[in-house]
Structures are given as C-alpha cells and as structure tokens.
Design a protein around this motif. Sequence first.
Motif, PDB file in Angstrom:
ATOM      1  N   SER A 166      -6.698   9.292  -6.793  1.00 58.97           N
ATOM      2  CA  SER A 166      -5.805  10.446  -6.886  1.00 58.97           C
ATOM      3  C   SER A 166      -6.629  11.711  -6.998  1.00 58.97           C
ATOM      4  CB  SER A 166      -4.876  10.315  -8.097  1.00 58.97           C
ATOM      5  OG  SER A 166      -4.030  11.448  -8.216  1.00 58.97           O
TER       6      SER A 166
ATOM      7  N   VAL B  86      -2.647  14.340  -3.862  1.00 62.20           N
ATOM      8  CA  VAL B  86      -2.581  13.160  -3.009  1.00 62.20           C
ATOM      9  C   VAL B  86      -2.973  11.950  -3.850  1.00 62.20           C
ATOM     10  CG1 VAL B  86      -4.948  13.533  -2.172  1.00 62.20           C
ATOM     11  CG2 VAL B  86      -3.393  12.054  -0.880  1.00 62.20           C
ATOM     12  N   THR B  87      -2.193  10.877  -3.735  1.00 68.49           N
ATOM     13  CA  THR B  87      -2.471   9.621  -4.427  1.00 68.49           C
ATOM     14  C   THR B  87      -2.306   8.486  -3.432  1.00 68.49           C
ATOM     15  OG1 THR B  87      -1.610  10.524  -6.495  1.00 68.49           O
ATOM     16  CG2 THR B  87      -1.852   8.145  -6.368  1.00 68.49           C
ATOM     17  N   ALA B  88      -3.267   7.583  -3.404  1.00 68.90           N
ATOM     18  CA  ALA B  88      -3.212   6.456  -2.462  1.00 68.90           C
ATOM     19  C   ALA B  88      -3.741   5.204  -3.138  1.00 68.90           C
ATOM     20  CB  ALA B  88      -4.029   6.767  -1.210  1.00 68.90           C
TER      21      ALA B  88
ATOM     22  N   LYS C 272      -4.124   0.583  -2.532  1.00 64.71           N
ATOM     23  CA  LYS C 272      -3.845  -0.645  -1.787  1.00 64.71           C
ATOM     24  C   LYS C 272      -4.637  -1.802  -2.375  1.00 64.71           C
ATOM     25  CE  LYS C 272      -5.561  -1.673   2.120  1.00 64.71           C
ATOM     26  NZ  LYS C 272      -5.906  -1.755   3.556  1.00 64.71           N
TER      27      LYS C 272
ATOM     28  N   VAL D 165      -6.991   2.464  -6.434  1.00 57.79           N
ATOM     29  CA  VAL D 165      -6.098   3.626  -6.417  1.00 57.79           C
ATOM     30  C   VAL D 165      -6.951   4.863  -6.645  1.00 57.79           C
ATOM     31  CG1 VAL D 165      -4.225   4.850  -7.578  1.00 57.79           C
ATOM     32  CG2 VAL D 165      -4.076   2.396  -7.263  1.00 57.79           C
TER      33      VAL D 165
ATOM     34  N   ASN E 236       5.920  10.573   1.250  1.00 58.43           N
ATOM     35  CA  ASN E 236       5.606   9.303   0.612  1.00 58.43           C
ATOM     36  C   ASN E 236       5.575   8.203   1.661  1.00 58.43           C
ATOM     37  OD1 ASN E 236       5.834  10.616  -1.961  1.00 58.43           O
ATOM     38  ND2 ASN E 236       8.050  10.481  -1.735  1.00 58.43           N
TER      39      ASN E 236
ATOM     40  N   PRO F 262       0.829  -1.206   0.000  1.00 55.57           N
ATOM     41  CA  PRO F 262       0.000   0.000   0.000  1.00 55.57           C
ATOM     42  C   PRO F 262       0.869   1.264   0.000  1.00 55.57           C
ATOM     43  CG  PRO F 262      -0.799  -1.574   1.614  1.00 55.57           C
ATOM     44  CD  PRO F 262       0.516  -2.090   1.136  1.00 55.57           C
ATOM     45  N   PHE F 263       0.335   2.343  -0.556  1.00 57.27           N
ATOM     46  CA  PHE F 263       1.111   3.579  -0.639  1.00 57.27           C
ATOM     47  C   PHE F 263       0.188   4.788  -0.516  1.00 57.27           C
ATOM     48  CE2 PHE F 263      -0.238   2.450  -4.867  1.00 57.27           C
ATOM     49  CZ  PHE F 263      -0.619   3.641  -5.451  1.00 57.27           C
ATOM     50  N   VAL F 264       0.754   5.868   0.016  1.00 57.68           N
ATOM     51  CA  VAL F 264       0.090   7.169   0.067  1.00 57.68           C
ATOM     52  C   VAL F 264       1.151   8.222  -0.224  1.00 57.68           C
ATOM     53  CG1 VAL F 264      -1.224   8.822   1.437  1.00 57.68           C
ATOM     54  CG2 VAL F 264      -1.527   6.363   1.834  1.00 57.68           C
ATOM     55  N   ASN F 265       0.905   9.062  -1.202  1.00 56.47           N
ATOM     56  CA  ASN F 265       1.830  10.135  -1.569  1.00 56.47           C
ATOM     57  C   ASN F 265       1.133  11.476  -1.466  1.00 56.47           C
ATOM     58  OD1 ASN F 265       3.780   8.171  -2.308  1.00 56.47           O
ATOM     59  ND2 ASN F 265       2.903   8.006  -4.362  1.00 56.47           N
ATOM     60  N   PHE F 266       1.745  12.398  -0.697  1.00 58.99           N
ATOM     61  CA  PHE F 266       1.239  13.764  -0.586  1.00 58.99           C
ATOM     62  C   PHE F 266       2.279  14.710  -1.182  1.00 58.99           C
ATOM     63  CE2 PHE F 266      -0.581  11.514   3.049  1.00 58.99           C
ATOM     64  CZ  PHE F 266      -1.919  11.874   2.980  1.00 58.99           C
TER      65      PHE F 266
END
Length: 981
Positions: free
Chosen positions: A307, A290-292, A294, A305, A980, A259-263
């Motif tokens: 965004s 913001v993109t997330a 999982k 996903v 990130n 899983p990922f979350v990018n701000f």
Amino acid sequence: MKKNYLKSYRLKEKLSSLITMVIMLFCFQAVAFPLAEDAVVSGRIKDKQTGEYLIGVNVQLKGTTLRSTTNSEGFFRFSNLPEGRQMLVVTYLGFSNKEVSVNASQTPQELFVELEASTTTLGEVVVTGLRRSQIQSINQKKEALNIREVITANEAGRLPDINVAEATQRVSGVSIETDRGEGQFVSIRGIQPSLNNVTLNNSTLASTRDSRATGLDLLPTEIISSIEVIKTNTPDMEGNAIGGTINVNTLSAFDKAKPFVNFAVDGLVQTQQVDLSGFDNTRAPFRGAVTAGKRFGKNEKFGVVGSANFFRRDFSASILDPDGWEFFNYFYPNEIELQIEDIERDRLGLSADFEYRPSKNSSIYLKSLYTQTKETQLNSEFELTLQIGSARPTNQTPTTGRFVRGSGELDQAFTNEIENLYSYTLGTKNRFGKLSTDVYGTFSRAKTNLNNFDATFENPTATEPSLSSTYDTAPFFFTITPDNIATASDPEIYKLRNLNFTTGLLTENIYEISTDLKYDLNVGKTNAFIKFGGRYRDRSKESDRSRDSYDLSYGGVTIPNANAYSLTPFYFPVSVPSQGGATPFVHGNVNKFKEFVDNPANVNNTSKLVFDKLVTDQQLYLNDFKNSETVTAGYAMGVIDFKKLTIITGLRVEHTQTTSENAVIATNRGVATPSTTIASNNYTNFLPSLQLKFTPIKNFITRASYTNTLGRPNYSDLSGATNLNYTELATPGLFTGSVTLANPGLKPYLSSNLDLAFEYYIPNGGIVSVGGFYKKIQNQIYRISQVQRDIFYDGRQYQQLTFSQTTNADDANLYGMEFSYEQTLIFLPGLLNGLGFSTNFALIDSKVTLPNRPNETLPLFRQANNVYNGALYYQKKGFEFRFATSHRSDFLTQAASPESANVLLAVASGYSVADFDRYDAARTTYDISGKYQFPKKKLSISAQVRNLTNAPEQGYQGVTTRYDRHDLTGRSFFLGLALNL
C-alpha cells in the motif's frame, strides 16, 4: 547529552538479534513439532453476494457449546468434534442462518460455506459499504470475550475518515484532540492519551511525540483492515492501558478471496476567511492511495500486500489568543494576540505484508510500515499588550478600562518538522493439534526532526505612551483599541528585539519479542482453553535540542534601540479581519524574513543583534531528556465456555526497570554550569482479572469484569534538566533562587477497573447496548510548586527557594456510563429501506484532589464529561450518503496554583482559584459524505465536506466567556474517484 544515545552499531546489533531469535524459534517449532495435518474440521465462510470473507461468524456444533469463530480470513476450525455425523449451525447477524452437515470421523475436512444476506429478500438492499462495515463491526463485538468496539474498512479498504484518530471517535466513550482541524490524540473514557496503549497488529508502536501518547494522525486509513478499541484488558494484553488499547490491524493477502487492486484519488479545497495571498505559495492539496495484494506460488502458499498513499493539506489558520486573563478589581485580558498561519502537511505512508504458509498449520510473516509527515508552518503573530510590569488599569468598570502605556510585538516564526515512523514485525504462527503458538519480534522506531526560528519585533520603551489603549470585554470577541492607531500601524516603530534558532532531534527505539501459547481443551461438551506466554521490550527515548539565541538585552544593550532592524522591509498587510472583526495593526511576511536571517552577515551584525551565550548554554540542556526502559511480562489465563456463561480469568505480571540521565544546570551571575546524574528505578505489578460473558437468551449478552491496569510516567517527568537559578543576597553566603527537578523515582499509575454492560443484538445487523464503568486510579502525577524558606540546599543557605517538581499525588475516582444504538431500517417500505443510523453517547465524571488545593475536587486532566456521536446514512442502488456529527464536552488542561499573587488578589475579592483554571472548550463537528458506485462498474465517485459549521478549536480560563484561545481552520471539501479491481 549531545552525543548519540544509541549508536548505529548497537541498533543493528539489537535488530539482528531480534530477527535471529524469531527465525530460530520458527525452526525449533518446525523440528520439534512436525507440521502435519491433524484430525480437524475447518472451513471458510464467504458472503455469497460479494465473495468477501466474513469475520466473526459463529459456527456451533448443534446441541452443544462447542463452537468456533471465523477470523479475518473467514476461517474457522474444530479439532475436538465427537466422531460421527454432526451438524454445524452457522449464524451471523444480518445474514440468514445455515446448517452444514459434517462427518467428524472423516478428517481432515475443509468446508466452504456461503451465507446470504437476509436483507436481499427485500430487493435492492445491498450489504456493501457502510452497511457491510457496520455488520462486520457488530458481529466482531458480539463474539469478543471482552468489552471492545471494532471499526472495519469497507471492501475497498477505506474508512470515511481521513486518519485513524478520526475513525475511532465514532465509537462510544471515545473522544479526540485535534490540531489545526485534524484529529490527533485519542482519549478513551476520559483518560488522557498518554495512558492508552497503541499497537499495530498487537505490537507496540513507537511515538514521534515527547510523551507516551501516540499521534494517530500518522496512520492513514487506507493501510488498515480494522481498528479495535479494547476497553477491558485480558491477561494476554499489555498492562499499560488505563484508558484502553487501540489496536490497528493491517491487511493480509489471505484476508481476501482473490487478488485485488484499489486506486483512490481525492482533490481537496480548504476555505478560510483570512486572505494570505502573497504570504506563501499554495500547492494543490490532494489525497491519493493505491493498495494491491495477491497470493501466488504453488498452492498459493505465498501472499503479499502493498500500500502507498500520500496526503497533502495546504491551508491557513486564524488564531486569537489573550495569553491569559489578569485581575485587578475585575478580570481583564493581558493582551490580544492575532495570529495568521500558513500550514502545509505532507504525509506519506507505505506498508507491506509478506507471508509464507508451508502448510495450513504454519505461517511465517513480515509486516512493515513507514510513514513520514512533513509540516511547515509560517506564523505571523501580532500582540498588543496591556499589562506592562506592575501597571494597573484606570477608569475601570466590570468590562472596560484603560492603560496609559502599551507594548506592540510582532512575532515571526518558521517551523519545519519532519516525523518518521517505522515498524517491522517478523513472526510465526503454528498449530500442533490442540496447541497453537504465536511468536513474533518487533522493531519500531520514531524520529522527529525540528528546525525553526522565531523572532520578536517590539516598539521601544520610549514609545510605549503612544500605544496607550482601552479595552472592552463585554463582547465575546473583546476589543483592545490603541489611542493612536496610526502609530500602532507604523511598521517602522517595531524593532527586532530577539531572534532564536532551534534545532532538535527526538528519537524512540523499541525492540520487542512476544510468545503466546494456547491449548484447546474439552470439558465434556464444553469449550475451554488455557493460554500463557510472555513479552520482553527494550524501549529508549531521547530528546536532544539546542537553541542559538540573539537578544538585544544581553550585555546591557538598550532594548530595543533605534539602530535595531525594523519591521518595515518585511511588512505584510492583511486586508480581511480575523474572527470577531479583529484586525491586526501590522503583520510580517515570514518568507521574506527567513531569506533575511538565512544570510549570516545579517545575523552576525553585532550593532544590530548580540549573541546571548547564557540562554544558548542553558538551552543545550533544558529541553533534553534521555530514558531507557525494559519491561518483562508473563501471564497465564484460562477460558471456559459453558452453555450460557463464558469465564475469562488470569494473571499478568510486569516488571519494569528504568534508567534516566538528567542534566543539572546551575546558573549564577550569568554563567550556566552543567553536570550529569544517572538514576534508576524498578517496580513489579501484579494485574489479576476476571471477566464474565453471560447469554441468558439468544442475541442478549451481559458482560461483567474486574481488571487491573497500569500507566507508566511520561519520559520528561522521569528525566530532564534540573534547572537551578540562584543569586547571592546582600548578606554574604545567603542566597535566593528557584529549582525545577525531574523525578526518576515516580511510581506508575495503578488502576482497578469495574465494568458492566448489557448488549442486545438486532438480527438484521444492529445493536442496543448500555454499560457502566468505574476506575480507581492510584498515584496520580502532577507538577507541584512550593516555596521553602531558610533552607540549606546543594551546599548553600537560601533565604527563599522555590521548588517545582512532578510528584505522585492522591487517588482519583472515575466513573461513567455508555449507550449505543445502531440499526439498519430495512423493514421500511420502498426507497426508505435504504436508511440506517448509529448513535452513541458517554457520560463520564471524575474526582481528584491536588496537594496544593486540598479543599477542592477537580476532574482528571483532559477528561471530557460527555461525548456523543451520531450518523444517519442511506444506501441503495449504488448511492451512499452519510451525515455524521461528533461532540465532546470541555476538559481541564491546567490547574492554577493558589500561591500566585494574581490568584491571591482575586480570591481576596470573592473569586476562586478555579477562575484561573484553563480548559479546552466543548467542540461539535458535522461532516457530510456521499458516494455513487456506477452499475456493473468498479468505478465510484465520492464527495465529502468536513467541519461543515467551521467549528473552532477553543480554550477558556475559568468560565466559557473568557476565551483563552480561539482557532479557526475552515471547512474542507473533498471530491474523489476510486477504482476497485
């Protein structure tokens, strides 16, 4: 044409049918072919250092040509390995090779392989950021069957450019057209943007513009995983791609190992030399995203996903515009326009990807995208006009002269434009042994709303002698100086002459369904596959605009009269001059004027303004068009992979049917009479292709291809208003007039293409490549004007009738060469091994002859002769720096007509028609960016300067010293943070 083209019930009906069809096909496959695991060897390959999946890894059965390549999920698959223990060789540029033992008798098997970057043996050289993007892009290019360039996002899902258009300009043979300092349209190998194919996840994307060109400024870089610029089509690709195909891929949850979350958030400062304090309220510009994503559920069969991003630019522009150059003994400018603009662009982007995988061999997915751009422009434009009627300059020298009369105008314009773009793709991918299927349906919609007004204040005719002026064209920024500056600067002499309110709606709807079937084959120990399928697309586009016009010239009112509204209440002083030191004599506050015209009492005051019924009636139809188009396509192709040679061949067939609704407006003695005609056209195109990929030695590839592509005419050329203006002469029954025609029978562009490329892949992750290409393009499309005399047309006899129509013309030849060199300098000692660079250039030429200029050869419209890009970067110990430049040469935008009186006069004096051709001037930009990744943290700080040298957007007429437009938008400074997780 004022009624809705696609009723809401019809839209819902088509969309429902599309969804139902995809789901039924998915269910049919699931029933007809049980989703059982077959005997295969598969696996995933990761970067040992970062844990990220690696795309484009070559996995080959040792001693044979049987091989597989990893996809965006790092996944590879074999279903045709010989039984017994085998050895797989895993190779990836920039990483150490690895051999993996498998027992093909024990299936299914799933392998997990980790590759280690070869650069890690040199210490603190980390394959992340720019290095990682470059290595992934090069590896995907190496494994591709055709000639393509790939731009990949970094592990945080970002590119160093602010939109997709600007990202694509970094690859060889690609240039962009900018609008107010921001990349917008993409040209591939000198071909105009409307002849490129733009897709999102391989599905057709609607366009918010009135042509087929798709503005890629609508797509922010935060929503994408990669961009593919494909220069040679294979039969399974859309044929409408004379320049090439730009495919934008969005991210899937299955592309990431966890899983990922990018701000990310950036503050923005834009500088410009024009002082607009008090002209408009400036809102803080910024960019945030913001993109997330999982995977979840039992066995992580579900993935999602999402965004969201927002980008606001609030900036000013300074514009100089001579509005063309005239000729009398010598060239001189028609006028000088000094414009100031305040612009706010707000762009919102939302995307979501949902996927369900009931087994390893099956998936069903929904990909969605929504973007909205709101743009508000406040434009104040002062014009000082020299050429009034048939007046000619006196006291002339080659660079100077004088006019005894002058006209001053102050134009006020307010534009509010909202662009909405939607795309939804529902699809299913399945594999049954050696058979793979990919079925998907897409609905894409583009909608542009326009709401603006424009007005002109002008000095009365009686005051024109007081604006007598001299000009001097010796300096590049020429000067026009009125004899009486005090009069020219008095806002009270400028009276409101006309006022127009324009509203409009531009819509495009695309319904598309596509099916691809692929069957893997074994030819001894040689890989091969056959692929076939089809696509059906229903596309409709409608432009519906109207303009309410008020003009003191209507009804015989003196223009302008002393009783008209004056500029004084809206006067706005600008204290800082424009580029070249030019200073406008008056300007207006657009917001104050907007408040004034928003009051109906002011507009409906007939002693000040008169409603122009004729122009209003004409404008109900003149800018409208309505088109529907269906394309039915099918293809078959085969690929066979010998030891050193891969052959890709096949045939694509596309049948196109168009229906165009055209208005006919006949204007006589101030009365416009409309009617409607409907025309249809259809054509079928056969598009064969043959491509060869030859690898004589390790890491050296030669590619050769013969392909055929097409380009469909723009909508406004196929349909639109036929505008007939005629007047009866003194002789009863004899007329003079002009007519502008649409042409629903236009043929499509057809292009036969030859390509040859040589590529050497440097083991540590670099490339040197050189190639050439040739295109023979038939059925060029141009607008041609001609005068016919003593002709009977539309039931009347004309003494003279001027025809203007878009028609097919002669063939064009386009050819060029491309060169690229990218390398990381990890072999350098110490701190220097963090350096890397990329550079590319393209030299392009073309030749075409226009019907009205038969003795000349001209370049294609919008074709730059040379394009180059370069970037030097440094990456070490968390620090990343990049210095980049991009250049494109000038290109032709408008070819002059030799029948013009102004042109004839110049030609008689020894000049040529080409002195009146118009070009976009060459442009070179420089950008600097830097980033620091905090040690053992997931936080980074970044900074960027765009357009470091404040390069203008410029046009010229004939020669570069006669500038035709000069726009400045200033530099942009970004400062941002990213997290990130």
